[in-house]
Design a protein around this motif. Sequence first.
Motif, short mmCIF file in Angstrom:
data_model
loop_
_atom_site.label_atom_id
_atom_site.label_comp_id
_atom_site.label_asym_id
_atom_site.label_seq_id
_atom_site.Cartn_x
_atom_site.Cartn_y
_atom_site.Cartn_z
N MET A 23 0.85 -1.19 0.00
CA MET A 23 0.00 0.00 0.00
C MET A 23 0.88 1.23 0.00
O MET A 23 2.00 1.21 0.52
N ILE A 24 0.39 2.33 -0.57
CA ILE A 24 1.07 3.61 -0.51
C ILE A 24 0.16 4.59 0.21
O ILE A 24 -1.05 4.64 -0.07
N CYS A 25 0.72 5.33 1.16
CA CYS A 25 -0.08 6.26 1.93
C CYS A 25 0.74 7.51 2.25
O CYS A 25 1.92 7.59 1.96
N ASN A 26 0.08 8.48 2.86
CA ASN A 26 0.78 9.66 3.34
C ASN A 26 1.65 9.29 4.54
O ASN A 26 1.25 8.46 5.37
N LYS A 27 2.83 9.89 4.63
CA LYS A 27 3.75 9.53 5.71
C LYS A 27 3.17 9.84 7.08
O LYS A 27 3.56 9.22 8.08
N SER A 28 2.21 10.78 7.15
CA SER A 28 1.65 11.15 8.45
C SER A 28 0.78 10.06 9.06
O SER A 28 0.51 10.07 10.27
N ILE A 29 0.32 9.09 8.24
CA ILE A 29 -0.53 8.02 8.77
C ILE A 29 0.12 6.64 8.60
O ILE A 29 -0.51 5.62 8.90
N ALA A 30 1.35 6.61 8.13
CA ALA A 30 2.00 5.33 7.82
C ALA A 30 2.08 4.41 9.04
O ALA A 30 1.74 3.22 8.97
N GLU A 31 2.53 4.94 10.17
CA GLU A 31 2.66 4.09 11.35
C GLU A 31 1.29 3.66 11.87
O GLU A 31 1.12 2.52 12.33
N ASP A 32 0.31 4.56 11.79
CA ASP A 32 -1.05 4.20 12.22
C ASP A 32 -1.58 3.02 11.42
O ASP A 32 -2.19 2.10 11.98
N LEU A 33 -1.36 3.06 10.10
CA LEU A 33 -1.86 1.97 9.27
C LEU A 33 -1.17 0.65 9.58
O LEU A 33 -1.80 -0.41 9.58
N LEU A 34 0.13 0.71 9.85
CA LEU A 34 0.82 -0.52 10.23
C LEU A 34 0.22 -1.11 11.51
O LEU A 34 -0.01 -2.32 11.59
#
Length: 311
Positions: free
Chosen positions: A169-180
């Motif tokens: 998946m590709i996402c904004n860096k501001s939510i990357a850790e949240d998505l993990l």
Amino acid sequence: MNKKYLKDFAFLGGVIIFCAIAARILAGGETLEEYAQKNDKIPEVSAVASTDTAISSTDESSSFISSKELNITSGTVTTKDESSVIPSKASNEAASLASSQEDTQALSDDSADRFVYKDGFYYEPISNEIFKRISGISYPADCSVPLDDLRYLSLLYNDFNGDTQTGEMICNKSIAEDLLEIFCELYQNSYHIESIRLIDEYNGDDTASMLANNTSCFNYRVVEGTTRLSNHAKGLAVDLNPFYNPYITYNKDGSINISPEGSEAYADRASAFPYKIDENDLAYKLFKEHGFTWGGNWNSVKDYQHFERSN
């Protein structure tokens, strides 16, 4: 005895005494025995001479070295003949250490670019390889989102057969850790997701991705039916199991539009069916805990697959 011989002996004795006195005066008042005792180190002179001779012999046999002027600088032995450079042991050790430090630094740099949450769950900046895959598709030439604002995620999930799969998946860096954290929790709780693939595998077509029930995030596009950029364009929105959680708009005449086509049976949220996202769903709870809003709570439209967060 004849007086003549006595005179001769007397004369000879006088000569001998005179010579002895003269020799003592010339020797500084020392006897030969005293002189010899005082200079008992004379044989060492011969030894030094022998050593010098040996050195001279060695120098002659090593004339190929002595014929050049040697300079010793920075741990390296060099001659004025610049073509002959002989690294010293210290120089070799220093070079080896420097090389080792460079390798370690390279590894550290590589490691610093990737954030690993848990085994199978990490994010990193967009690599050249990934950029080639998305360039001109989800990331078009006119994309206003800096590439550095995006992150590539690799994560595990349970497919509809319960088998472990690796998704991307590709996402904004501001939510990357949240998505993990969210998707790791879903995986550990055996939450079923049909697929998690880059939307570029569907040529950037959101409808095609929804028909395949594909979970995705970044796609530089507008909101369907408008000219306004979607939060997907910023990598701030996720569509989860979209075929079973459709996007619904309402017309003035009371009719509705359901997307994707074929998912009409899942527009009735009062019905019970698998993979439905509602307020009792684990995904809903996790996204809400991480500050996301759910499209199922909107009034003018209902986007049951959609979770987003403001930047």
